[in-house]
Design a protein around this motif. Structure first.
Motif, PDB file in Angstrom:
ATOM      1  N   ASP A  29      35.407  69.794  88.071  1.00  0.00           N
ATOM      2  CA  ASP A  29      35.982  68.493  88.371  1.00  0.00           C
ATOM      3  C   ASP A  29      37.421  68.663  88.862  1.00  0.00           C
ATOM      4  O   ASP A  29      37.898  69.775  89.072  1.00  0.00           O
ATOM      5  N   VAL A  80      31.598  71.544  85.161  1.00  0.00           N
ATOM      6  CA  VAL A  80      30.665  70.424  85.083  1.00  0.00           C
ATOM      7  C   VAL A  80      29.452  70.730  85.951  1.00  0.00           C
ATOM      8  O   VAL A  80      29.512  71.574  86.839  1.00  0.00           O
ATOM      9  N   TYR A 103      29.051  65.496  88.040  1.00  0.00           N
ATOM     10  CA  TYR A 103      30.297  65.156  88.714  1.00  0.00           C
ATOM     11  C   TYR A 103      30.064  64.079  89.762  1.00  0.00           C
ATOM     12  O   TYR A 103      30.827  63.116  89.870  1.00  0.00           O
ATOM     13  N   ARG A 162      29.582  60.865  88.007  1.00  0.00           N
ATOM     14  CA  ARG A 162      30.837  60.362  87.483  1.00  0.00           C
ATOM     15  C   ARG A 162      31.652  59.684  88.573  1.00  0.00           C
ATOM     16  O   ARG A 162      32.223  58.615  88.395  1.00  0.00           O
TER      17      ARG A 162
END
Ligand code: ZN
Length: 56
Positions: free
Chosen positions: A27, A33, A38, A41
């Motif tokens: 990230d 991640v 990611y 997100r």
């Protein structure tokens, strides 16, 4: 020669182990991640609060 095993790396978003061969991503802070996590997100940031959170 350095033959230490890789430490278990876990995704900071879902806490599941990362497969270093296929899942490794990072990230904006450089934390490991899953690429999928990611992306979710980034895409999943709510742009407005849900009205249901305001019920009294
Ligand atoms: Zn993940």
């Amino acid at each position: 020669m350095d033959d230490r095993p890789f430490p278990q790396t876990r995704c900071i978003l879902c806490s599941m182990p990362l497969s270093l061969q296929t899942d490794l991503a990072a990230d904006e802070n450089g934390k490991a991640v899953h690429t999928e996590c990611y992306v979710k997100r980034i895409a999943g940031v709510p742009s407005n609060p849900s009205p249901t959170s305001i019920v009294n």
